[in-house]
Design an enzyme around this catalytic site. Structure first.
Site, PDB file in Angstrom:
ATOM      1  N   ASP A 111       0.813  -1.207   0.000  1.00 60.54           N
ATOM      2  CA  ASP A 111       0.000   0.000   0.000  1.00 60.54           C
ATOM      3  C   ASP A 111       0.851   1.263   0.000  1.00 60.54           C
ATOM      4  O   ASP A 111       1.988   1.261   0.450  1.00 60.54           O
ATOM      5  CB  ASP A 111      -0.925   0.010   1.218  1.00 60.54           C
ATOM      6  CG  ASP A 111      -0.148   0.019   2.533  1.00 60.54           C
ATOM      7  OD1 ASP A 111       0.782  -0.805   2.666  1.00 60.54           O
ATOM      8  OD2 ASP A 111      -0.450   0.840   3.413  1.00 60.54           O
ATOM      9  N   GLU A 112       0.266   2.330  -0.498  1.00 60.95           N
ATOM     10  CA  GLU A 112       0.775   3.701  -0.353  1.00 60.95           C
ATOM     11  C   GLU A 112       2.213   3.887  -0.824  1.00 60.95           C
ATOM     12  O   GLU A 112       2.981   4.640  -0.222  1.00 60.95           O
ATOM     13  CB  GLU A 112       0.609   4.178   1.096  1.00 60.95           C
ATOM     14  CG  GLU A 112      -0.854   4.272   1.514  1.00 60.95           C
ATOM     15  CD  GLU A 112      -1.050   4.881   2.882  1.00 60.95           C
ATOM     16  OE1 GLU A 112      -2.098   5.497   3.107  1.00 60.95           O
ATOM     17  OE2 GLU A 112      -0.156   4.729   3.749  1.00 60.95           O
TER      18      GLU A 112
END
Length: 671
Positions: free
Chosen positions: A451-452
């Site tokens: 993620d991210e």
């Protein structure tokens, strides 16, 4: 002999929201309450709130800044006189404060000689709201006339009981089958931990009512049946977990009738038949932002079992810390598990100048995994890669491309925090770590995050740009190189789909997922692991955190989904938008009733629902320096999540749930 006392210093902080014609203002007042002036110092603070890179500040300047750690410098030759106050006013923050936990939760003063002095930190005061601040779990009162005769959460499939008898002092459990004996032992340990003085399990010599456990065919893995009769209770199931769940339901019925005899009854006869509507009923806990000791984790698992939650997603690494012992790389915990003044990782999220943190030894992990297994809970460890690796890289700096120049930044303000997907060293280290993890976690499901990743990730790495040029062509590589030193995501996580960063991450994901599959493991990832569509859908699952619609779309593409949208199922989000509630608000807020009534598959087609594994709540720990804040944010919402995952939608009732939820255990029970 005289003792030199440090100067008496106090930090007070306040927040003034923006209004027409007036900018927002976060104000820090450092007060010198001693009789002597001080000079040659800096003020260091940390908390969930972050000073914006484009800082606007009056009264001083910013020295070092890393994520939510900020060092403030007084004007040149500044002296804080006795009885005087140094005031700093900051009007540029990564987001406007919305709750009392957003401000500084840790602070200290650092002096030129290397010494430090910790400062007591009171919650940030809002100049627009002076309501009493809320801490501790909200315990719903049991009504005089609840809508159901027995107290059970989550509510079972079928309850057909009648009569009311005097509540037995407790239960004497008997069993013959080893699975039943194990279930009885697990239940005994569970109630001893959660309700030690109540004596729910007691021998016949102390008046314990006979409870007979029977292993029988015909039940699904977690299903059970309880039969009430005048002289005994019988519980039947096909598995140890099914029998344990039957005992937990019986224990809940007993506690309701025992503690509130005028409201709930202990039946004379009848039966309860039950099985869950979802197979994955989970809780995620981030132990990187705040550390939770072994005892806290074990008790939390017991609370989850009482709610019939059966998955624990254990977030063991992030930018802020590394929390699990790895024999091959002791620096991961020697360096990555600790924060403090002068250390590789500075104080963050409320930690102060002193060295603080911790990690789980392998022996501790084995003990926790065994405890969870007894309670019907499987543990999924997460090592968050390729992003969120600042702490890991502080411990193993050779993971970076030695020719990498410049910086890119994550949404949380960490520079250059992603493992390089084109370096063999990355896979040498990561595969070694994963092999050690697989040995510790027999569920054989490993979550790798994904993620991210920032839009500019690896934009200064010659190795990465060369590979990107091979795959995506000169134009893509040139566009990506221009993202170096550009802060792209100050106010929200980048959408990297289709970018050079996504292409490079897909190389990483394909290789790591293939490795885990070769070890016989299922790979978990956050929804961003779908970038590039490179992971084997038959050997993986995704956690959908942005919205139900995104999860539905991914399910339609064939990914198995665990639904956990941040707007509702992130338990670090506040219970309301009010200042006096603790927590965060970047994804929204959800009071317990909102969470309880939320439909995680609203709008899904029947075909999409075939790829639903279940749901889970997620605890991100940024605002939880204060454990009473943990209680406030998690309870009773975890019970509401548990019922949403277990109980058929047609059988749910907020009125009934609210009448019983106050009987459920909380972790700390702080006021």
């Amino acid at each position: 002999m005289s003792i030199k006392l440090p100067p008496a210093l106090r930090l007070e902080t306040s927040w003034l929201p923006a209004s027409e014609g007036r900018s927002q203002a976060y104000t820090l007042h450092l007060k010198n309450l001693s009789s002597k002036p001080i000079a040659g110092f800096t003020l260091c603070i940390s908390g969930p709130g972050r000073v914006d890179p484009a800082v606007l500040i009056e009264g001083g300047t910013v020295g070092r800044r890393l994520s939510n750690f900020t060092e403030f410098l007084p004007p040149e030759n500044f002296e804080l006189g006795a009885g005087k106050t140094w005031t700093l006013t900051i009007s540029a923050l990564s987001w406007p404060f919305q709750h009392w936990t957003d401000g500084a939760t840790g602070a200290y003063v650092a002096f030129g000689d290397g010494s430090t002095q910790s400062l007591a930190v009171e919650p940030t005061r809002s100049l627009a709201n002076n309501a009493p601040l809320k801490r501790g779990a909200e315990i719903y009162p049991v009504p005089a006339n609840p809508p159901v005769p027995v107290a059970i959460v989550p509510w079972p499939n079928a309850v057909s009981v009648s009569g009311k008898r005097s509540v037995p002092p407790g239960f004497a459990i008997s069993s013959a089958d080893p699975r039943a004996t194990a279930a009885a032992a697990a239940f005994t340990g569970l109630v001893d931990q959660l309700f030690s003085v109540e004596g729910i399990v007691r021998p016949a010599s102390e008046g314990g009512m006979p409870v007979v456990l029977e292993v029988a065919d015909g039940f699904s893995a977690e299903a059970y049946r309880i039969t009430f009769a005048a002289d005994a209770v019988r519980i039947a199931a096909s598995t140890q977990t099914g029998l344990l769940y039957g005992l937990i339901t019986l224990g809940q019925v007993w506690r309701g009738a025992h503690l509130y005899p005028n409201a709930f009854r202990f039946p004379v006869e009848g039966e309860i038949r039950d099985e869950p509507s979802m197979g994955w009923r989970g809780l995620h806990l981030d132990v990187a932002r705040q550390f939770y000791g072994k005892a806290e984790i074990k008790k939390l698992l017991s609370v989850l079992a009482w709610n019939k939650v059966n998955r624990f997603h254990w977030h063991l690494s992030d930018d802020e810390a590394w929390r699990v012992e790895i024999d091959a790389y002791p620096a991961l915990t020697e360096v990555g598990a600790w924060r403090g003044h002068g250390l590789a990782i500075p104080p963050l999220l409320g930690s102060g100048a002193a060295r603080t943190g911790g990690y789980y030894t392998k022996d501790a992990v084995r003990e926790i995994v065994a405890h969870a297994k007894e309670l019907g809970i499987e543990i999924v460890p997460e090592i968050d890669v390729p992003g969120h690796c600042f702490a890991m890289q502080q411990a193993i700096p050779e993971l970076r491309d030695p020719q990498e120049a410049g910086s890119y930044y994550s949404v949380q303000g960490f520079p250059d925090n992603c493992l390089n997907p084109v370096r063999e060293k990355t896979y040498e280290v990561l595969e070694t770590i994963l092999r050690e993890l697989i040995e510790l976690f027999p569920f054989k499901t490993i979550h790798i995050g994904a993620d991210e990743v920032p839009l500019g990730a690896w934009s200064g790495s010659p190795e990465a740009l060369a590979r990107l040029r091979e795959i995506g062509g000169d134009t893509m590589a040139e566009v990506h190189a221009k993202r170096l030193n550009v802060i792209t995501n100050t106010h929200g996580a980048d959408d990297i789909d289709g970018s050079g960063a996504a292409v490079l991450q897909s190389i990483f994901l394909a290789r790591v997922q293939k490795f885990l599959a070769e070890q016989g493991c299922i790979t978990g990832g956050w929804e961003e692991a779908a970038h590039g569509n490179v992971i084997d859908k038959t050997k993986s699952y995704l956690c959908g955190w942005r919205s139900v619609e995104v999860s539905a779309a991914l399910a339609g593409q064939g990914y198995e989904m665990v639904v956990c949208p941040g707007q509702v199922y992130y338990l670090d989000m506040a219970n309301s938008p009010d200042w006096d509630e603790p927590g965060a608000s970047w994804a929204g807020w959800s009071e317990p009733e909102t969470l309880y009534n939320f439909d995680p598959v609203e709008g899904w087609s029947d075909e999409q629902k075939k790829n639903l594994r279940g749901i889970q709540a997620c605890i991100w720990s940024e605002p939880m320096t204060d454990r009473a804040v943990f209680d406030r944010l998690v309870f009773p919402r975890i019970s509401a999540l548990a019922e949403s995952a277990w109980t058929r939608p047609a059988d749910k009732s907020w009125e009934r749930f609210r009448a019983v939820a106050g009987l459920m255990p909380v972790l700390y029970a702080y006021p």
